[in-house]
Design an enzyme around this catalytic site. Sequence first.
Site, PDB file in Angstrom:
ATOM      1  N   ARG A  26      24.167  64.320  41.717  1.00  0.00           N
ATOM      2  CA  ARG A  26      25.606  63.977  41.678  1.00  0.00           C
ATOM      3  C   ARG A  26      25.973  63.056  42.837  1.00  0.00           C
ATOM      4  O   ARG A  26      26.894  62.250  42.722  1.00  0.00           O
ATOM      5  CB  ARG A  26      26.457  65.253  41.686  1.00  0.00           C
ATOM      6  CG  ARG A  26      27.959  64.984  41.738  1.00  0.00           C
ATOM      7  CD  ARG A  26      28.789  66.133  41.185  1.00  0.00           C
ATOM      8  NE  ARG A  26      28.467  67.396  41.787  1.00  0.00           N
ATOM      9  CZ  ARG A  26      28.950  67.850  42.968  1.00  0.00           C
ATOM     10  NH1 ARG A  26      29.793  67.108  43.669  1.00  0.00           N
ATOM     11  NH2 ARG A  26      28.592  69.026  43.432  1.00  0.00           N
ATOM     12  N   TYR A  78      43.172  45.727  27.730  1.00  0.00           N
ATOM     13  CA  TYR A  78      42.556  46.844  27.009  1.00  0.00           C
ATOM     14  C   TYR A  78      43.561  47.991  26.889  1.00  0.00           C
ATOM     15  O   TYR A  78      44.053  48.485  27.904  1.00  0.00           O
ATOM     16  CB  TYR A  78      41.285  47.286  27.728  1.00  0.00           C
ATOM     17  CG  TYR A  78      40.680  48.529  27.126  1.00  0.00           C
ATOM     18  CD1 TYR A  78      40.359  48.573  25.768  1.00  0.00           C
ATOM     19  CD2 TYR A  78      40.464  49.658  27.897  1.00  0.00           C
ATOM     20  CE1 TYR A  78      39.832  49.717  25.211  1.00  0.00           C
ATOM     21  CE2 TYR A  78      39.926  50.800  27.341  1.00  0.00           C
ATOM     22  CZ  TYR A  78      39.622  50.823  25.993  1.00  0.00           C
ATOM     23  OH  TYR A  78      39.108  51.969  25.434  1.00  0.00           O
ATOM     24  N   ASP A 139      39.452  43.545  35.909  1.00  0.00           N
ATOM     25  CA  ASP A 139      38.549  44.044  34.879  1.00  0.00           C
ATOM     26  C   ASP A 139      37.891  42.816  34.251  1.00  0.00           C
ATOM     27  O   ASP A 139      38.516  42.076  33.492  1.00  0.00           O
ATOM     28  CB  ASP A 139      39.332  44.858  33.847  1.00  0.00           C
ATOM     29  CG  ASP A 139      38.431  45.440  32.751  1.00  0.00           C
ATOM     30  OD1 ASP A 139      37.371  44.859  32.483  1.00  0.00           O
ATOM     31  OD2 ASP A 139      38.819  46.461  32.140  1.00  0.00           O
ATOM     32  N   LYS A 164      29.673  47.227  27.547  1.00  0.00           N
ATOM     33  CA  LYS A 164      29.822  45.983  26.799  1.00  0.00           C
ATOM     34  C   LYS A 164      28.701  44.996  27.173  1.00  0.00           C
ATOM     35  O   LYS A 164      27.546  45.263  26.915  1.00  0.00           O
ATOM     36  CB  LYS A 164      31.225  45.431  27.012  1.00  0.00           C
ATOM     37  CG  LYS A 164      32.344  46.489  26.814  1.00  0.00           C
ATOM     38  CD  LYS A 164      32.349  47.036  25.423  1.00  0.00           C
ATOM     39  CE  LYS A 164      33.479  47.960  25.051  1.00  0.00           C
ATOM     40  NZ  LYS A 164      33.904  48.992  25.974  1.00  0.00           N
TER      41      LYS A 164
HETATM   42  N1  PLP Z   1      37.874  47.718  30.002  1.00  0.00           N
HETATM   43  C1  PLP Z   1      37.785  46.959  28.914  1.00  0.00           C
HETATM   44  C2  PLP Z   1      38.178  45.518  28.971  1.00  0.00           C
HETATM   45  C3  PLP Z   1      37.317  47.513  27.719  1.00  0.00           C
HETATM   46  O1  PLP Z   1      37.226  46.735  26.624  1.00  0.00           O
HETATM   47  C4  PLP Z   1      36.955  48.886  27.680  1.00  0.00           C
HETATM   48  C5  PLP Z   1      36.486  49.514  26.430  1.00  0.00           C
HETATM   49  O2  PLP Z   1      36.599  48.962  25.363  1.00  0.00           O
HETATM   50  C6  PLP Z   1      37.084  49.645  28.844  1.00  0.00           C
HETATM   51  C7  PLP Z   1      37.537  49.017  29.999  1.00  0.00           C
HETATM   52  C8  PLP Z   1      36.717  51.103  28.867  1.00  0.00           C
HETATM   53  O3  PLP Z   1      35.332  51.200  28.889  1.00  0.00           O
HETATM   54  P1  PLP Z   1      34.480  52.439  28.268  1.00  0.00           P
HETATM   55  O4  PLP Z   1      34.671  52.394  26.778  1.00  0.00           O
HETATM   56  O5  PLP Z   1      33.105  52.154  28.737  1.00  0.00           O
HETATM   57  O6  PLP Z   1      35.057  53.682  28.844  1.00  0.00           O
END
Ligand code: PLP
Length: 335
Positions: A26, A78, A139, A164
């Site tokens: 952890r 998102y 992000d 992704k």
């Molecule tokens: N940020 C973006 C731009 C995303 O497209 C996503 C998920 O689609 C996330 C964060 C969240 O990621 P996760 O699905 O790995 O939790």
Amino acid sequence: MSPVPLDRSALWPYEDGEPGDFYYSRYGHPTGAAAEEALGALDGGEALLFGSGSAAETAVLLGLLDPGSTVGVTQGGYFGTVVLMRYLERWGLRFVEFDQAGPPPDGVDLIWLEAPSNPMLTFPDLEAAAAHPAPVIVDATASSPILLRPLEHGADLVLHSATKYLGGHSDVLLGAVVCRDDTHHTRLLELRNRTGVGAAADPAWLLLRSLETLDLRVRRQSATALELARRLAADPRVAQVRYPGLGNPLAERWMEGGFGGLLSFDVAAGEEAARRVETATRLITNATSLGGTSSLIESRYRWESDRVPPNLLRLSVGLEEVEALWSDLDQALGA
Ligand code: PLP
């Protein structure tokens, strides 16, 4: 093959009666540390892995903010990010949405940008954000460090859903935050250790495997997406294409080597027609998510009907031949 061995141990013996670098997983494990070093080098900061992109987001919100703090978060990003912030309102988190192509609102304690945003494909003004006194997180899931390194443009933190492009094969759920400064890194590491939202060794190893091909994949996906975006934009069956490579000056200023593999388009004949298109593709899979080697298409209206046009389809371009993808889109639009 990744040269780093996969070590799934949950514990390592003390060395001469004292904990060594790794003693309980952890708090850290060698596979994760190797993956963090590789990702940190790509983004130019100190990386921390989390169990998912959403776990990384949660760590940032809980680890860096206090109850009563306000986040200025981009509109059209998102949807899960805003849903998470709304969920955390009961712990005292506040947020306001703003247009990231302009300056962030006054009085916010953290600026949350998305470059480019999913699924509206807007691009932030990184310079205006850096001029604001609050720390800036970008992000950069849809760009990856191949096309954009926000820490070089004034951002304090970069977030990735490594599920992704970084993972790239739709076989790993993983998140990461890359920090420019030690204080943020220390606070996020403490949050991760206390709450246990870190990543296990297997996904970390899969990330190491995928980083070997990241550059090749992202450049190829970007080139194919640009060509498809141009063709879709010229097609009368399509009302609008959203893609940063179609003349977005902010993206042109900060992205290098391509505009990514993600685009959205609005089917001119409306919502029902869009649903027919997403189910009529043969090569392109009708599924959620993005960033993998196989192309994916979906109507985002099913998830976020209050935020996106009903006829919007999001396309994540994979590694297939551009002509094969175009002929699939062409037949689906005609279905
Ligand atoms: N940020 C973006 C731009 C995303 O497209 C996503 C998920 O689609 C996330 C964060 C969240 O990621 P996760 O699905 O790995 O939790």
